[in-house]
Design an enzyme around this catalytic site. Sequence first.
Site, PDB file in Angstrom:
ATOM      1  N   VAL A 174       0.829  -1.214   0.000  1.00 39.42           N
ATOM      2  CA  VAL A 174       0.000   0.000   0.000  1.00 39.42           C
ATOM      3  C   VAL A 174       0.863   1.263   0.000  1.00 39.42           C
ATOM      4  O   VAL A 174       0.637   2.197  -0.776  1.00 39.42           O
ATOM      5  CB  VAL A 174      -0.937   0.010   1.232  1.00 39.42           C
ATOM      6  CG1 VAL A 174      -1.684   1.332   1.344  1.00 39.42           C
ATOM      7  CG2 VAL A 174      -1.910  -1.146   1.173  1.00 39.42           C
ATOM      8  N   THR A 183      -5.405  -0.685   7.224  1.00 37.54           N
ATOM      9  CA  THR A 183      -6.773  -1.065   7.595  1.00 37.54           C
ATOM     10  C   THR A 183      -6.823  -1.311   9.106  1.00 37.54           C
ATOM     11  O   THR A 183      -6.173  -2.233   9.603  1.00 37.54           O
ATOM     12  CB  THR A 183      -7.182  -2.314   6.796  1.00 37.54           C
ATOM     13  OG1 THR A 183      -7.115  -1.979   5.414  1.00 37.54           O
ATOM     14  CG2 THR A 183      -8.581  -2.784   7.154  1.00 37.54           C
ATOM     15  N   GLU A 190      -7.515   2.560   1.823  1.00 43.47           N
ATOM     16  CA  GLU A 190      -7.135   2.213   0.441  1.00 43.47           C
ATOM     17  C   GLU A 190      -8.099   1.152  -0.084  1.00 43.47           C
ATOM     18  O   GLU A 190      -8.609   0.341   0.678  1.00 43.47           O
ATOM     19  CB  GLU A 190      -5.687   1.703   0.411  1.00 43.47           C
ATOM     20  CG  GLU A 190      -5.376   0.522   1.318  1.00 43.47           C
ATOM     21  CD  GLU A 190      -5.638  -0.829   0.687  1.00 43.47           C
ATOM     22  OE1 GLU A 190      -5.876  -0.877  -0.526  1.00 43.47           O
ATOM     23  OE2 GLU A 190      -5.639  -1.834   1.420  1.00 43.47           O
ATOM     24  N   LYS A 245     -14.031   0.895   5.173  1.00 38.55           N
ATOM     25  CA  LYS A 245     -13.074  -0.078   4.638  1.00 38.55           C
ATOM     26  C   LYS A 245     -13.480  -1.514   5.005  1.00 38.55           C
ATOM     27  O   LYS A 245     -13.498  -2.404   4.170  1.00 38.55           O
ATOM     28  CB  LYS A 245     -11.677   0.240   5.179  1.00 38.55           C
ATOM     29  CG  LYS A 245     -10.644  -0.803   4.909  1.00 38.55           C
ATOM     30  CD  LYS A 245     -10.294  -0.887   3.439  1.00 38.55           C
ATOM     31  CE  LYS A 245      -9.433  -2.107   3.163  1.00 38.55           C
ATOM     32  NZ  LYS A 245      -8.918  -2.168   1.821  1.00 38.55           N
ATOM     33  N   GLY A 300      -8.972 -15.851  -1.033  1.00 36.53           N
ATOM     34  CA  GLY A 300      -7.758 -15.855  -0.217  1.00 36.53           C
ATOM     35  C   GLY A 300      -7.171 -14.465  -0.229  1.00 36.53           C
ATOM     36  O   GLY A 300      -7.875 -13.492  -0.460  1.00 36.53           O
ATOM     37  N   CYS A 360      -6.072  -9.739   2.496  1.00 32.34           N
ATOM     38  CA  CYS A 360      -7.057  -8.771   2.991  1.00 32.34           C
ATOM     39  C   CYS A 360      -8.372  -9.394   3.462  1.00 32.34           C
ATOM     40  O   CYS A 360      -8.709  -9.284   4.637  1.00 32.34           O
ATOM     41  CB  CYS A 360      -7.346  -7.743   1.921  1.00 32.34           C
ATOM     42  SG  CYS A 360      -5.855  -6.924   1.376  1.00 32.34           S
ATOM     43  N   ARG A 384      -0.718 -15.885   0.410  1.00 30.61           N
ATOM     44  CA  ARG A 384      -1.315 -15.760   1.745  1.00 30.61           C
ATOM     45  C   ARG A 384      -2.788 -16.202   1.713  1.00 30.61           C
ATOM     46  O   ARG A 384      -3.564 -15.754   0.878  1.00 30.61           O
ATOM     47  CB  ARG A 384      -1.187 -14.328   2.247  1.00 30.61           C
ATOM     48  CG  ARG A 384       0.229 -14.031   2.733  1.00 30.61           C
ATOM     49  CD  ARG A 384       0.412 -12.602   3.104  1.00 30.61           C
ATOM     50  NE  ARG A 384       0.459 -11.749   1.952  1.00 30.61           N
ATOM     51  CZ  ARG A 384       0.619 -10.424   1.991  1.00 30.61           C
ATOM     52  NH1 ARG A 384       0.724  -9.817   3.160  1.00 30.61           N
ATOM     53  NH2 ARG A 384       0.666  -9.714   0.880  1.00 30.61           N
TER      54      ARG A 384
END
Length: 447
Positions: free
Chosen positions: A16, A129, A162, A217, A271, A274, A342
């Site tokens: 980010v 976040t 974001e 968000k 996945g 986030c 991830r």
Amino acid sequence: MKNRSKQITMIGTGYVGLVSGVCFAKQGFSVKCVDIIPEKIEAINSAQPPIYEKGLDELLKEMVSTEMLKGTINTEEAILNSDVAFICVGTPSKESGEMDTVWIESAARDIGKALKKKDEYFVVTAKSTIVPGTTDSVITPILEAESGKEAGKDFGIAFCPEFLREGNAIEDFLKPDRVVIGAIDERSYETVRELFDWVPKETPILKTDLRTAEMIKYGANSFLATKISFINTISNMCEALGVKDVYDVAEGIGLDFRISPYFLRAGAGFGGSCFPKDVKAIIAAAKKANYDPLLLNSVIEVNKRQPLRLISMCKDVIGNDLSGKQFAILGLAFKPDTDDIREAPSIIVIDELLKNNATIKAYDPEAMDNMKQLFGEKVQFTESKEAALRDTDVCIIVTNWKEFTELQPNDVKTLMKTPIVIDGRKTVDAETFLNAGVTYRRIGLKK
Ligand code: UGA
């Protein structure tokens, strides 16, 4: 390119921070990117992005060579020479799913120390976040304690989430659907608002308070994750009720303008860094505040089980005993065009196959190095999809990379021991494969 007067500091040069920094620089702002890892800063200053993101290479090169962007490990110097800082550090999950604010806290401490020495007005803006209330209860008190100054009086505070997708991050930044700016006061808002004077005129810019912006968000990511678990639920019901194809059903649902056709692709589940983390974090925060968000618990639970449907399909075709069977796994990244594994559904699929004593050959165009670190010798990683398919009993496609969409029935018929394809993402055309005599099964398709 306009030469804008405001100078910006990005704290944290992850995905980010670096993408946003490069894009602000492209818009004519002078940007300092701060990180505590010197190797990352060296890489940035020699125009080598420490992460893979489409288009970042060229843009970073341009911004470094024009000196619009510089990396530094010196937070104080960056803050003393800028007007706004964006906190872009990671917010990892604790074992409980709760958000860990350790990096947020240390970033706030470093900024606070620098603020103590700064005479000019400055706005600290969080971009990481963070669950609603974090700016108020974690960031602001640390900044005030370290700087000896008062938020709202001596410096400003804002939160600006974001909405960047990996693989599309630069485009998402430069052409946003909306910009959300939560601020403690008018001056903080106006200062951050000025940094977005380049967005197309029709782009909505929302002015909110801090908690609202923080919640937007989580609301957005929770909704998108819900949409995926929803369509996967419809997909599983389609299979149970003998409906021909969930993709036809999704088309019919998505044409309702209130629903929209996006994020209705049934498959092996979501996945990435986030959705799983953010949904779990907002659940944990809500539970701590004595509210149990039942819907979101189910979103996570549906998603956890979804990759296992691919294993059930295998068992349905070749029987329950998978021991000694040879599997080809095509696609390891959590989605195409990234090396990010991830929370990838492929991890659940591989784990389950290994538990069943199956042997695995795996191929991914970008993510194999990352997967090797996780599974080492337990999985044989191959140089090509063909090498992965050779002499296997079953092929499972987990990620729909473009090169897998080019797979032909003949490839599997000539390379595999038995031509069985289990498709987790509608990667290839079912009819073409079935008509060619391949045993083809897919999430959401009638068998
Ligand atoms: C996501 C959001 O899309 C961004 O808006 C957000 O800013 C970002 O998280 C974040 O919070 O930083 P990203 O994780 O890069 O972006 O990935 P997506 O493209 O949204 O895909 C997430 C997962 O959902 C992938 O595993 C994908 O395969 C899956 N997916 C997506 C489906 O299974 N079906 C769909 O219809 C869409």
